[in-house]
Design an enzyme around this catalytic site. Structure first.
Site, PDB file in Angstrom:
ATOM      1  N   CYS A 119      -0.077   3.585   2.693  1.00 53.42           N
ATOM      2  CA  CYS A 119       0.514   3.231   4.193  1.00 53.42           C
ATOM      3  C   CYS A 119       1.932   3.520   4.072  1.00 53.42           C
ATOM      4  O   CYS A 119       2.361   4.085   5.113  1.00 53.42           O
ATOM      5  CB  CYS A 119       0.274   1.933   4.256  1.00 53.42           C
TER       6      CYS A 119
ATOM      7  N   CYS B 255       0.929  -1.207   0.014  1.00 59.25           N
ATOM      8  CA  CYS B 255      -0.178  -0.233   0.041  1.00 59.25           C
ATOM      9  C   CYS B 255       0.943   1.148  -0.157  1.00 59.25           C
ATOM     10  O   CYS B 255       1.431   1.684   0.870  1.00 59.25           O
ATOM     11  CB  CYS B 255      -0.934   0.105   1.181  1.00 59.25           C
TER      12      CYS B 255
END
Length: 276
Positions: A126, A123
């Site tokens: 993230c 991600c």
């Protein structure tokens, strides 16, 4: 004829008139000597073409100082590359290992605010947000930050209804879950506001609640997880009051048997009359 052996070199003067027999014997002896006898620690090889023999040192030459290895330095250790979610970790940050670990960590946190960070190694949001989360953890040492790897605990995340990343849940003492949201660098204000609202020290009335009951039931129903949960049964009010009163130094005065019977029966008329 004159044959000279000087400094490892056998020289034969040119133009000398030497008998064939004597010259042959001298050459044979010198050739055998050159093939088998080391001269001054040197190994010799050669022939008597042109009346000379070449002598050279066969010892290994010393390595340059830059290529020499000191004792104890031959074992090379290759450091393991640190993954991005492991960089900048603070003492109050750690990665969750299982569903049971998550439930126990929330219960054992007491009154502390616990931030559960759901992330995935692939991600991008993230990854870019992680350094800021580590900074928040450094500035708030009393807050516990728990990381949940979505790829490692995908089944657990499904049970907790986590379907978007990065995702955060805040838990606090007896209040249980106090906030749940997704944010990125562009919406980091959500995280700051939640941390400011639920971060200050406060006293919770009662033990830490941890995960919501619906979350516990969902985790227990997931066959892929080794997690058990038994829903606590309801305790009759009369039994609860009797246990409370029986504790040493408790604030309750033991009720008479007639009052306990009225509470057990639960008749509306008796409760109203006792309230008056």
């Amino acid at each position: 004829m004159a044959e000279a052996l000087f400094n490892g070199v056998v020289a034969s003067p040119c133009g000398g008139d030497v008998g064939a027999g004597l010259a042959g014997r001298v050459r044979g002896a010198a050739a055998a000597l050159a093939e088998s006898v080391p001269i001054g620690g040197y190994s010799t090889k050669g022939s008597f073409s042109a009346g000379r023999m070449a002598v050279w040192d066969r010892k290994a030459r010393p390595l340059p100082r830059s290529l020499e290895a000191a004792p104890g330095q031959m074992n090379l250790t290759i450091a393991k590359a640190m993954r991005w979610w492991e960089k900048g970790l603070q003492p109050n940050m750690r990665e969750i290992e299982s569903a049971q670990d998550l439930a126990d960590s929330l219960l054992n946190a007491g009154d502390k605010l616990v931030v559960v960070d759901f992330f995935s190694p692939g991600c991008g949001g993230c990854r870019s947000l992680h350094p800021k989360i580590a900074q928040f953890a450094e500035k708030n040492p009393d807050v516990m930050f728990l990381q949940v790897n979505y790829e490692t605990h995908k089944s657990m995340c499904y049970s907790l209804h986590v379907h978007v990343l990065p995702f955060f849940r805040f838990y606090r003492g007896a209040q249980g879950r106090v906030s749940s949201f997704s944010c990125t660098n562009a919406t980091i204000k959500k995280f700051k506001d939640a941390l400011a609202k639920h971060g200050p020290d406060r006293c919770s009335l009662g033990p830490a609640r941890g995960l919501e009951e619906s979350e516990l039931v969902a985790l227990a129903a997931n066959r892929d997880l080794q997690f058990t949960y038994e829903k606590p049964g309801l305790v009759p009010i009369a039994e609860a009051i009797a246990k409370e009163a029986a504790q040493p130094g408790g604030p309750w005065v033991p009720l008479p048997a007639t009052a306990t019977q009225l509470l057990t029966q639960g008749s509306e008329s008796s409760l109203l009359s006792s309230g008056r």
